[in-house]
Scaffold this motif. Sequence first.
Motif, PDB file in Angstrom:
ATOM      1  N   GLY A  60       0.794  -1.213   0.000  1.00 55.42           N
ATOM      2  CA  GLY A  60       0.000   0.000   0.000  1.00 55.42           C
ATOM      3  C   GLY A  60       0.833   1.272   0.000  1.00 55.42           C
ATOM      4  O   GLY A  60       2.066   1.257  -0.104  1.00 55.42           O
ATOM      5  N   SER A  61       0.141   2.390   0.109  1.00 52.25           N
ATOM      6  CA  SER A  61       0.786   3.701   0.057  1.00 52.25           C
ATOM      7  C   SER A  61      -0.006   4.683   0.901  1.00 52.25           C
ATOM      8  O   SER A  61      -1.233   4.704   0.862  1.00 52.25           O
ATOM      9  N   CYS A  62       0.711   5.489   1.649  1.00 53.68           N
ATOM     10  CA  CYS A  62       0.081   6.497   2.502  1.00 53.68           C
ATOM     11  C   CYS A  62       0.742   7.848   2.261  1.00 53.68           C
ATOM     12  O   CYS A  62       1.970   7.948   2.308  1.00 53.68           O
ATOM     13  N   LEU A  63      -0.042   8.876   1.988  1.00 53.87           N
ATOM     14  CA  LEU A  63       0.448  10.236   1.798  1.00 53.87           C
ATOM     15  C   LEU A  63       0.205  11.023   3.080  1.00 53.87           C
ATOM     16  O   LEU A  63      -0.933  11.177   3.519  1.00 53.87           O
ATOM     17  N   ILE A  64       1.274  11.518   3.665  1.00 52.77           N
ATOM     18  CA  ILE A  64       1.176  12.299   4.894  1.00 52.77           C
ATOM     19  C   ILE A  64       1.606  13.725   4.586  1.00 52.77           C
ATOM     20  O   ILE A  64       2.719  13.960   4.097  1.00 52.77           O
ATOM     21  N   LEU A  65       0.725  14.689   4.842  1.00 57.02           N
ATOM     22  CA  LEU A  65       1.059  16.093   4.622  1.00 57.02           C
ATOM     23  C   LEU A  65       1.654  16.675   5.892  1.00 57.02           C
ATOM     24  O   LEU A  65       1.177  16.409   6.996  1.00 57.02           O
ATOM     25  N   GLU A  66       2.692  17.470   5.722  1.00 56.17           N
ATOM     26  CA  GLU A  66       3.339  18.105   6.865  1.00 56.17           C
ATOM     27  C   GLU A  66       2.925  19.564   6.940  1.00 56.17           C
ATOM     28  O   GLU A  66       2.592  20.188   5.930  1.00 56.17           O
ATOM     29  N   GLY A  67       2.955  20.104   8.152  1.00 53.90           N
ATOM     30  CA  GLY A  67       2.557  21.499   8.338  1.00 53.90           C
ATOM     31  C   GLY A  67       1.298  21.599   9.162  1.00 53.90           C
ATOM     32  O   GLY A  67       0.399  20.759   9.052  1.00 53.90           O
ATOM     33  N   GLU A  68       1.211  22.628   9.955  1.00 58.83           N
ATOM     34  CA  GLU A  68       0.072  22.821  10.848  1.00 58.83           C
ATOM     35  C   GLU A  68      -0.890  23.877  10.317  1.00 58.83           C
ATOM     36  O   GLU A  68      -1.731  24.384  11.052  1.00 58.83           O
TER      37      GLU A  68
END
Length: 626
Positions: free
Chosen positions: A466-474
């Motif tokens: 599988g694949s997971c996209l994690i966005l950084e930043g608040e």
Amino acid sequence: MTNKPPPPSPWLIQPEDDPDPSASFVDYLRWMREPSPVVDNSSKKRDNDSKLQLLQIAETQANYAQHLTKLNQRTRQITQARKGYLLKVTCPWRIRVGGDRGPESILLPAFDSLGMPYIPASTLRGVARHAAWQGIKSRSRKKFQLRSDRTPDAAETAAMREADHRVMAYFGALDAQQPQDRMAKVIFLDAYPIPQPDTPSGGLALDMANSLWSWDGDTLEYNPNPNLFFSLKQPTFLIGILPRVQGEQGAKICKQVAKWLMAGLSAGIGSQVNSGYGRLVKSNQAVDQLSLPQEFLRIRFIVEGQGIHGIKRLGNPFQPYKRNRETGDWERNRQGQLKLNDYSEAEFRPIAFKSMVRYWFRAFSLGVLPVERVKTWEARLWGAIDPKNYGWVKVDAVETPEEREKDHEQVGIFRMAYSPAAPLNHHCAIAKLMENLCWLAFRLGGVGQGARRPYYERNSNPRIRGSCLILEGEDGFGLLPATLSLFQSAFQHRLHQFDQALAELTAEPIDRRSILSVTQVSADQWAEAVDADCQIWGVSGTNGKRKPYALEILHEYFHQLNGRNSDAARNLCGGSGNDGDTIPSPIWIADFERYQVVTVFGSTHDPRREYLRRLQRESQESFRLV
């Protein structure tokens, strides 16, 4: 050995001696056999296998260090002797300038008369001239627009005329009125890659283009068509610019031309510049700190899971096919074709992000616009070959491997910018459309291999799936809503903003309450579109062993079906049939730990409808998003 005949060879006749490592790839083409008559998929696969074998042999054995070192020494010596300007630039990813189609339509970069990869002087001159013209025109237009007697069209015309005149003084023109302006004030030298210890070929590397989706009339077809070609991977070039006028004036002219050239190179040259190819920066600059020209969106992210991959490589290019370890026979697939002994090579590819965002643009648009209008605007925004369109949007991504914490992570920065073709009066609508589209796309699935499934680990190989996209930043873009109800509100707000921008851009009425149905849905037929037959849900539940809840329910149902009805199982999770055709899964699952987002195409028919029933029945919480 009972399994005959032997595997096909890529050679017309086997060369008596292996080509010398310093031999150009062009020398390999003399020995390449003719393609097989196209009778069936077997002959096509045989030719593709041979191309991979031949190109990999040429790539791995290439050693042009001696030639390239001599050519770069010549550039340096000539430029210094003429008191010119030396510029050292690096491509952060890949570049393919010029070139032509070789045998069997293999795309080749530009080679000089010795067969060495290079950037022709004529290309550098054209890039510098165009950048100069664009920069002068832009500044002149602003100046003329301040004058009350100029209409916008008149200001544009006057700015173009002034740009023509001023560029002519540097680059020359045969129809110039002044004799001194008929010849360029500078001379460009051909630019060659500087060989490195780990890349004696100057960066010549196998590459692959794979158009997964294509239009056949009004029908969107999934038809993977990988095409191998050569590009230059992360090369560094030495560029020499010579003055025709000596002294201080010549040095000043060279410096100005080099500034224009750098502006053009930073925007990208060669093929597929809107997809991350061809960008060149000064060798001492940190790429992740630089902005794209006319950049309007920047997102820091992590890809966790199977990752982004490029070409498939042969474990041994001189023995490309698998043998049975016990019998020594050639192994074959269900279609009777020889099995390649290959593996996928992980590579951070900006074009993968462009493909992902383009996919979701098409999916959301098909629910509210007629197919013909979707095709028109997809080509206009993203580019197309037939009909030829230079896309309005440029996509790039740069990897920052120093920030990676796990082996199965890829960390980087995603960026979008207006291309030179984007009309100024549409910039605001484009930015609004893309920002909201990216927010949605990054929440609906992953990128690269396994993009339709969330990241999880298992005991058997391959362990990572599988694949997971994690966005950084608040900020509002990177911050993930804490609860499903908040996510539902944020998702529907972003979708509404996307629809508003799409309506503004296309001048079409957009109303998702009157959503369209793209095709007649059945058990084995659906459209990859967020239309009347698609549902998107946010769900949470008790997770199973190492799997998110929504994926656990999907796999349980799949295994129940697969035991008694393999066709129904394929219509739920996709897969390959006996005829070799591949069906992509109609279900996307994105995992955010506290909850998952599930997209189901063709949800109005079993087995996908039954999966949604089970998902909601066993969930702790569920919200419909679309």
